[in-house]
Design a protein around this motif. Structure first.
Motif, mmCIF file in Angstrom:
data_model
loop_
_atom_site.group_PDB
_atom_site.id
_atom_site.type_symbol
_atom_site.label_atom_id
_atom_site.label_comp_id
_atom_site.label_asym_id
_atom_site.label_seq_id
_atom_site.Cartn_x
_atom_site.Cartn_y
_atom_site.Cartn_z
ATOM 1 N N ALA A 141 0.818 -1.214 0.000
ATOM 2 C CA ALA A 141 0.000 0.000 0.000
ATOM 3 C C ALA A 141 0.852 1.264 0.000
ATOM 4 O O ALA A 141 0.348 2.349 -0.317
ATOM 5 N N ASP A 142 2.126 1.133 0.348
ATOM 6 C CA ASP A 142 3.030 2.281 0.372
ATOM 7 C C ASP A 142 3.313 2.711 -1.068
ATOM 8 O O ASP A 142 3.818 1.944 -1.876
ATOM 9 N N ARG A 143 2.991 3.944 -1.421
ATOM 10 C CA ARG A 143 3.105 4.431 -2.802
ATOM 11 C C ARG A 143 4.497 4.275 -3.433
ATOM 12 O O ARG A 143 4.599 3.831 -4.552
ATOM 13 N N PRO A 144 5.584 4.612 -2.727
ATOM 14 C CA PRO A 144 6.895 4.505 -3.383
ATOM 15 C C PRO A 144 7.334 3.055 -3.644
ATOM 16 O O PRO A 144 8.200 2.816 -4.468
ATOM 17 N N ALA A 145 6.725 2.104 -2.954
ATOM 18 C CA ALA A 145 7.152 0.711 -3.100
ATOM 19 C C ALA A 145 6.545 0.092 -4.356
ATOM 20 O O ALA A 145 5.354 0.214 -4.604
ATOM 21 N N SER A 146 7.372 -0.567 -5.135
ATOM 22 C CA SER A 146 6.897 -1.304 -6.297
ATOM 23 C C SER A 146 6.197 -2.563 -5.820
ATOM 24 O O SER A 146 6.738 -3.324 -5.010
ATOM 25 N N ARG A 147 4.996 -2.807 -6.299
ATOM 26 C CA ARG A 147 4.262 -4.009 -5.890
ATOM 27 C C ARG A 147 5.004 -5.269 -6.309
ATOM 28 O O ARG A 147 4.978 -6.280 -5.612
ATOM 29 N N TRP A 148 5.661 -5.225 -7.449
ATOM 30 C CA TRP A 148 6.435 -6.378 -7.905
ATOM 31 C C TRP A 148 7.587 -6.664 -6.934
ATOM 32 O O TRP A 148 7.844 -7.808 -6.587
ATOM 33 N N THR A 149 8.268 -5.614 -6.483
ATOM 34 C CA THR A 149 9.367 -5.781 -5.520
ATOM 35 C C THR A 149 8.844 -6.355 -4.209
ATOM 36 O O THR A 149 9.453 -7.260 -3.634
ATOM 37 N N VAL A 150 7.708 -5.836 -3.735
ATOM 38 C CA VAL A 150 7.115 -6.340 -2.493
ATOM 39 C C VAL A 150 6.753 -7.816 -2.658
ATOM 40 O O VAL A 150 7.021 -8.637 -1.773
ATOM 41 N N PHE A 151 6.150 -8.180 -3.794
ATOM 42 C CA PHE A 151 5.776 -9.574 -4.035
ATOM 43 C C PHE A 151 7.001 -10.484 -4.043
ATOM 44 O O PHE A 151 7.029 -11.516 -3.361
ATOM 45 N N VAL A 152 8.026 -10.119 -4.810
ATOM 46 C CA VAL A 152 9.217 -10.964 -4.918
ATOM 47 C C VAL A 152 9.932 -11.075 -3.567
ATOM 48 O O VAL A 152 10.355 -12.166 -3.162
ATOM 49 N N ALA A 153 10.044 -9.964 -2.850
ATOM 50 C CA ALA A 153 10.720 -9.989 -1.549
ATOM 51 C C ALA A 153 9.947 -10.841 -0.541
ATOM 52 O O ALA A 153 10.543 -11.670 0.166
ATOM 53 N N SER A 154 8.634 -10.667 -0.463
ATOM 54 C CA SER A 154 7.860 -11.434 0.511
ATOM 55 C C SER A 154 7.802 -12.915 0.125
ATOM 56 O O SER A 154 7.906 -13.790 0.996
ATOM 57 N N ALA A 155 7.677 -13.208 -1.162
ATOM 58 C CA ALA A 155 7.673 -14.602 -1.609
ATOM 59 C C ALA A 155 9.027 -15.264 -1.314
ATOM 60 O O ALA A 155 9.082 -16.415 -0.863
ATOM 61 N N SER A 156 10.104 -14.537 -1.555
ATOM 62 C CA SER A 156 11.443 -15.072 -1.268
ATOM 63 C C SER A 156 11.626 -15.344 0.222
ATOM 64 O O SER A 156 12.201 -16.368 0.610
ATOM 65 N N ALA A 157 11.131 -14.438 1.057
ATOM 66 C CA ALA A 157 11.234 -14.629 2.501
ATOM 67 C C ALA A 157 10.444 -15.858 2.948
ATOM 68 O O ALA A 157 10.922 -16.644 3.778
ATOM 69 N N LEU A 158 9.257 -16.052 2.378
ATOM 70 C CA LEU A 158 8.459 -17.227 2.739
ATOM 71 C C LEU A 158 9.119 -18.517 2.268
ATOM 72 O O LEU A 158 9.104 -19.528 2.979
ATOM 73 N N VAL A 159 9.723 -18.485 1.079
ATOM 74 C CA VAL A 159 10.428 -19.669 0.577
ATOM 75 C C VAL A 159 11.616 -19.994 1.480
ATOM 76 O O VAL A 159 11.845 -21.157 1.837
ATOM 77 N N LEU A 160 12.373 -18.979 1.881
ATOM 78 C CA LEU A 160 13.518 -19.195 2.765
ATOM 79 C C LEU A 160 13.061 -19.744 4.120
ATOM 80 O O LEU A 160 13.645 -20.706 4.643
ATOM 81 N N ALA A 161 12.002 -19.171 4.680
ATOM 82 C CA ALA A 161 11.486 -19.647 5.968
ATOM 83 C C ALA A 161 11.009 -21.096 5.851
ATOM 84 O O ALA A 161 11.254 -21.912 6.751
ATOM 85 N N ALA A 162 10.341 -21.418 4.746
ATOM 86 C CA ALA A 162 9.893 -22.797 4.538
ATOM 87 C C ALA A 162 11.088 -23.729 4.390
ATOM 88 O O ALA A 162 11.077 -24.856 4.908
ATOM 89 N N GLY A 163 12.119 -23.283 3.687
ATOM 90 C CA GLY A 163 13.327 -24.094 3.532
ATOM 91 C C GLY A 163 13.979 -24.390 4.866
ATOM 92 O O GLY A 163 14.404 -25.521 5.138
ATOM 93 N N ILE A 164 14.044 -23.388 5.727
ATOM 94 C CA ILE A 164 14.603 -23.585 7.065
ATOM 95 C C ILE A 164 13.748 -24.596 7.830
ATOM 96 O O ILE A 164 14.267 -25.488 8.509
ATOM 97 N N GLY A 165 12.423 -24.481 7.692
ATOM 98 C CA GLY A 165 11.525 -25.424 8.355
ATOM 99 C C GLY A 165 11.724 -26.854 7.861
ATOM 100 O O GLY A 165 11.741 -27.799 8.654
ATOM 101 N N VAL A 166 11.898 -27.012 6.554
ATOM 102 C CA VAL A 166 12.122 -28.347 5.986
ATOM 103 C C VAL A 166 13.451 -28.923 6.473
ATOM 104 O O VAL A 166 13.522 -30.095 6.878
ATOM 105 N N LEU A 167 14.495 -28.111 6.456
ATOM 106 C CA LEU A 167 15.796 -28.588 6.930
ATOM 107 C C LEU A 167 15.758 -28.939 8.418
ATOM 108 O O LEU A 167 16.270 -29.979 8.838
ATOM 109 N N ALA A 168 15.138 -28.079 9.213
ATOM 110 C CA ALA A 168 15.035 -28.348 10.658
ATOM 111 C C ALA A 168 14.184 -29.586 10.917
ATOM 112 O O ALA A 168 14.526 -30.416 11.768
#
Length: 93
Positions: free
Chosen positions: A31-58
């Motif tokens: 919702a923040d105007r200066p933020a690119s929605r594509w950047t927010v999507f890629v960053a949040s998706a990457s963070a979720l993938v990394l968190a899931a990867g840590i969960g799988v490894l653990a």
């Protein structure tokens, strides 16, 4: 890949994430105007993938050292404690 396991994990994680603080934080960043929605999507998706990867490894590591029965008991107890804490905070607020 087992489609039944895939569907179970997908639906469980998807429902758990709906309305979660992660989704709300992503919504606010988007919702923040200066933020690119594509950047927010890629960053949040990457963070979720990394968190899931840590969960799988653990989980893989834990499965080698702790019996599946004990893991299920621990996970169930953890969810019960979180649920009780959530109910308590709802009644004391």
């Amino acid at each position: 890949m087992d489609p039944r396991i895939f569907a179970t994990v997908f639906v469980t994680v998807f429902v758990a994430e709906l309305g979660d603080k992660t989704q709300l934080a992503t919504l606010l960043f988007s919702a923040d105007r200066p933020a690119s929605r594509w950047t927010v999507f890629v960053a949040s998706a990457s963070a979720l993938v990394l968190a899931a990867g840590i969960g799988v490894l653990a989980g893989g590591w834990l499965a080698q050292h702790v019996s599946p029965r004990h893991l299920k008991l621990l996970a169930g107890a953890g969810f019960m404690v979180i649920g009780a804490w959530t109910l308590r905070s709802a009644f004391t607020a």
